[in-house]
Design a protein around this motif. Sequence first.
Motif, short mmCIF file in Angstrom:
data_model
loop_
_atom_site.label_atom_id
_atom_site.label_comp_id
_atom_site.label_asym_id
_atom_site.label_seq_id
_atom_site.Cartn_x
_atom_site.Cartn_y
_atom_site.Cartn_z
N PHE A 141 22.77 -3.36 19.21
CA PHE A 141 22.96 -4.53 18.36
C PHE A 141 21.98 -4.51 17.21
CE2 PHE A 141 24.15 -6.36 22.61
CZ PHE A 141 25.49 -6.53 22.32
N CYS A 142 22.33 -5.25 16.15
CA CYS A 142 21.34 -5.56 15.14
C CYS A 142 20.74 -6.89 15.53
CB CYS A 142 21.95 -5.66 13.75
SG CYS A 142 20.76 -6.28 12.54
N ALA A 143 19.41 -6.92 15.76
CA ALA A 143 18.81 -8.15 16.27
C ALA A 143 18.18 -8.99 15.17
CB ALA A 143 17.76 -7.81 17.32
N GLU A 144 18.03 -8.45 13.98
CA GLU A 144 17.41 -9.25 12.91
C GLU A 144 18.51 -9.76 12.00
OE1 GLU A 144 13.83 -9.93 12.31
OE2 GLU A 144 15.07 -11.43 11.32
N TYR A 145 18.50 -11.05 11.76
CA TYR A 145 19.54 -11.64 10.93
C TYR A 145 19.58 -10.96 9.56
CZ TYR A 145 22.06 -14.88 8.01
OH TYR A 145 22.96 -15.41 7.13
N CYS A 146 20.78 -10.51 9.17
CA CYS A 146 20.86 -9.70 7.95
C CYS A 146 22.04 -10.13 7.08
CB CYS A 146 20.96 -8.23 8.32
SG CYS A 146 22.32 -7.88 9.44
N GLY A 147 22.49 -11.37 7.23
CA GLY A 147 23.53 -11.84 6.34
C GLY A 147 24.86 -12.04 7.04
N VAL A 149 16.18 -6.11 6.04
CA VAL A 149 15.61 -5.79 7.34
C VAL A 149 16.69 -5.92 8.42
CG1 VAL A 149 13.85 -6.36 9.04
CG2 VAL A 149 13.39 -6.71 6.62
N HIS A 150 16.88 -4.88 9.20
CA HIS A 150 17.73 -4.94 10.39
C HIS A 150 16.84 -4.62 11.58
CE1 HIS A 150 21.33 -4.90 7.85
NE2 HIS A 150 20.72 -3.97 7.14
N SER A 151 17.38 -4.79 12.77
CA SER A 151 16.59 -4.44 13.93
C SER A 151 17.48 -3.69 14.91
CB SER A 151 16.02 -5.70 14.59
OG SER A 151 15.10 -5.31 15.58
N ARG A 160 27.76 -10.74 8.08
CA ARG A 160 28.37 -10.15 9.27
C ARG A 160 27.34 -9.57 10.25
NH1 ARG A 160 33.69 -9.54 9.44
NH2 ARG A 160 33.70 -7.52 10.42
N HIS A 161 26.19 -10.22 10.29
CA HIS A 161 25.13 -9.80 11.20
C HIS A 161 25.64 -9.64 12.63
CE1 HIS A 161 21.54 -10.09 13.66
NE2 HIS A 161 21.80 -11.32 14.01
N SER A 162 26.47 -10.57 13.09
CA SER A 162 26.90 -10.49 14.50
C SER A 162 27.95 -9.40 14.72
CB SER A 162 27.40 -11.84 14.99
OG SER A 162 28.55 -12.22 14.28
N TYR A 163 28.44 -8.80 13.64
CA TYR A 163 29.39 -7.69 13.80
C TYR A 163 28.71 -6.34 13.60
CZ TYR A 163 32.78 -11.36 13.80
OH TYR A 163 33.47 -12.49 14.12
N MET A 164 27.41 -6.40 13.40
CA MET A 164 26.69 -5.16 13.18
C MET A 164 26.26 -4.60 14.53
SD MET A 164 23.56 -4.49 10.59
CE MET A 164 22.62 -2.97 10.67
N TYR A 165 27.22 -3.96 15.22
CA TYR A 165 26.86 -3.37 16.49
C TYR A 165 27.55 -2.02 16.63
CZ TYR A 165 31.25 -5.53 18.03
OH TYR A 165 32.55 -5.92 18.15
CU LIG Z 1 21.56 -8.21 11.60
#
Ligand SMILES: [Cu+2]
Lengths: 528, 316
Positions: free
Chosen positions: B171-177, B135-137, B179-184
């Motif tokens: 941004f990706c707002a749902e924690y996804c593992g 799940v991503h957001s 590199r979640h904070s680099y998913m933009y």
């Molecule tokens: Cu994420």
Amino acid sequence: MEPNYLEYKGKYKGIFAWIFSTDHKRIGLLYLYAVGAFFCVGALLGLLMKLELIAPDKTIMEAQVYNSVFTLHGITMIFLVVIPGLPAVFGNFLLPIMIGAKDVAFPKLNLLSWWVYVFGALLALSSQFMGSGPPDTGWTFYAPYSFQTQSNVLPAVMGAFVLGFSSILTGLNFIVTMHRMRAPGMGWFRMPLFPWTLYATAWIQLLATPIVGITLLMIVAERTLGIGFFDPAKGGDPILYQHLFWIYSHPAVYIMILPAMGAISEILPTFSKKPIFGYKALVFSSLAIALVGYFVWGHHMFTAGMSGTALYAFSFLTFLVAIPSAIKVFNWVSTLYKASIDMQTPFYWATSFIFVFMIGGFSGLVLGALATNVHVHDTAFVVAHFHFIVFGGVGYAFFGAIHYWFPKIWGRMYDVKWANFGWLTFFIGYLALYGPMFYLGLVGMPRRYFDYLPEYHGPNILSSLGAIVMIGGLAIIITNLIISSRRGETAKANPWGGSTLEWTVPSPPPLENFEEIPVVDKNPYEYK
Amino acid sequence: MFLNVSNFVEGVDKAFVFIFAICVFLLVGITAVMLYFIYRYNKKRNPKATQIHGSTSLELIWTIVPLIIVLVMFAYGWTGWKPMKEKAPDDAMQITAIGRMWSFGFEYPNGKYTDSLYVPQGKPVELDLVSEDVVHSFYIPAFRLKQDMVPGSDKDRMWFIANSPGSYDIFCAEYCGLRHSYMYSSVVVMPPDEFEQWYADTAAVQPETAGETEMSADAVAGLNILKKNGCNACHSMDGTRLVGPSYKGLMGKTETVMENGEEKQVEIDRDYIVRAIYHPDEQIVKGYQAGQMQSYEGKISEKEIDQIIEYFKTLQ
Ligand SMILES: [Cu+2]
Ligand SMILES: [Cu+2]
């Protein structure tokens, strides 16, 4: 005179006299020590996260470590600290005394609950040291990530499952105790408010916890047998997991906050020297929160793709559940009207509780409204909101409670100067830590972020500095409590002039609390 | 009063302003009353408390008034949000937004593919949100929009009209593992004619690849496949270690891999690459984790893998 419960010698010696004791007061303290230790661990993990976030890019740890740290912080704080916190510690210690009983209904079951708690906690923590690395799923274990990640999720999930039993057993024990063992003359509406909130909480523990139990087992089945309940590749539904998880975990917030509200309702009248304002309103608002709280879980999932009808129904119910909390705030503040206030440390905690709890509640309204929720959902705003409720609410109430009942528990007084100084430091650090996170969320910084774009730097610095100050405050408070419990001045039976039953017995109470079961002939908060 | 970057900003910000105004007013008011009581009724100033038990009329007032207030808040929240949930206008441009660990990608009706989202100013755009793994957001703060990308769900959609040219964060707002904070990524809003020009130019499929002209057509195609499938979220071209090993110097070298728990040396050739892409967990490069990379069997053809290899060869 009978020896007090701290000195009493039973058939076991040394530490066994504690860990095999069925005395509700000793069990209460066992919980306190365990919860206290886990709280310190959780708080330090929180500090590590804040230090990492003081600057963009890697500061003190790798992303994988950070992800495990916030997962462990969440699991520890939620399952090991806040859920058992007030009910298991102060509920155990005080419930029987406050309703005029010698112990809880099932003392052995009570001891078993503690053992189950310790076992569950160790199981959850073992995930850190065994297998393929600490879990990195967040405390919510969202599918499908939670069964795809290679990290060691199983022990953490099993730990949470076992902890659930401890919670259920405590809830059951308290319900029976309150139904069967109130002192003669103590009708339901003469029962003090802290027991009342424990009563509402116990029903949630009993009815909601099994749902999360099943859900956690489903993750286990998913990971070990690959059944596919939540795996879209096998026709499962990840959203189903979120529903099942929040059906428990939202009411769990009320497991946490209700007893905290109860503790505040005890502290305020004592230091105001007048009855609590609107006793019945406070009782019914607790029950209303427990009831309506079951039907609002969907507000955790406003962006998950539910139908529009579900969304506004959940939004509407969420606004309704705000009302009983508002009623409580108004009654607390009104209790101070025409009072004769004795400014003591527990009173500082109680009034600052009201302040931070209001901020938590108001930010909850922002999250309850659909349009605004969509924007701030899953951002730092939400993190600030629930820390204002769960840490601001439960934490402040816990510290208020521990100072308030300190003389009763240890028979000594804490050092007032250090206690007040600790409170002030903590309060300032706390606001600096969580305040900026509201702003960060409003300008779009998502939560669970190891790194952030430079535009978010400023508020993060303030927040991290706040964390350092707050942890300093905590250190002062805890050190003061530990030292005072050994060396503080001896306390009288009723140092604050409280009017509930626990103040009628010696400090610390004798093993069986009352030499003779009291007969209650008045309402709980009556002063001359 | 509101900068209408997207057509929803005004409705959402109105709800924000309304709720905040009332909350701040109540917070300040109640706190002030509380502080006044604490000051006025201190035991020094008021040695004897008046024994008051409550007041039914007050209870009624502070049940009913807050109830009305929250109902109005609910209504504001609902009206600001309703248009987001409504069906997009029929003439909306359809773009597929793909989320996968840990990058976004965008596919346009004419086959164009980009890492950033390009949209025309003033025209409705509808995104079909898909996730390839967890799940991503999908979150555009400036547009006040957020919608989860749920794997296996084909219902996740979002639409908007972007009003001001410029570039805004996604941004990706749902924690996804990891590199979640680099998913933009970002959404670039272009004036309509500029957009048309950009959009019509299907030759430059990827604005980002422009400039790398020394490469053969196959190598460029290979690079585009890597970008399109989000491989570069985990693999770098310049030797940096990310979640997976870098492509740099890959072809022809000898790799230490773990197969069924045993260490062994393998020569990297075409078969190895095919296997690494179709069955990534069979041979794990030593020092890296299994279970991170998904299998791309069925998504990337062997012919495309040949093009990827052509591209790898350029990274020596
Ligand atoms: Cu994420
Ligand atoms: Cu993501």
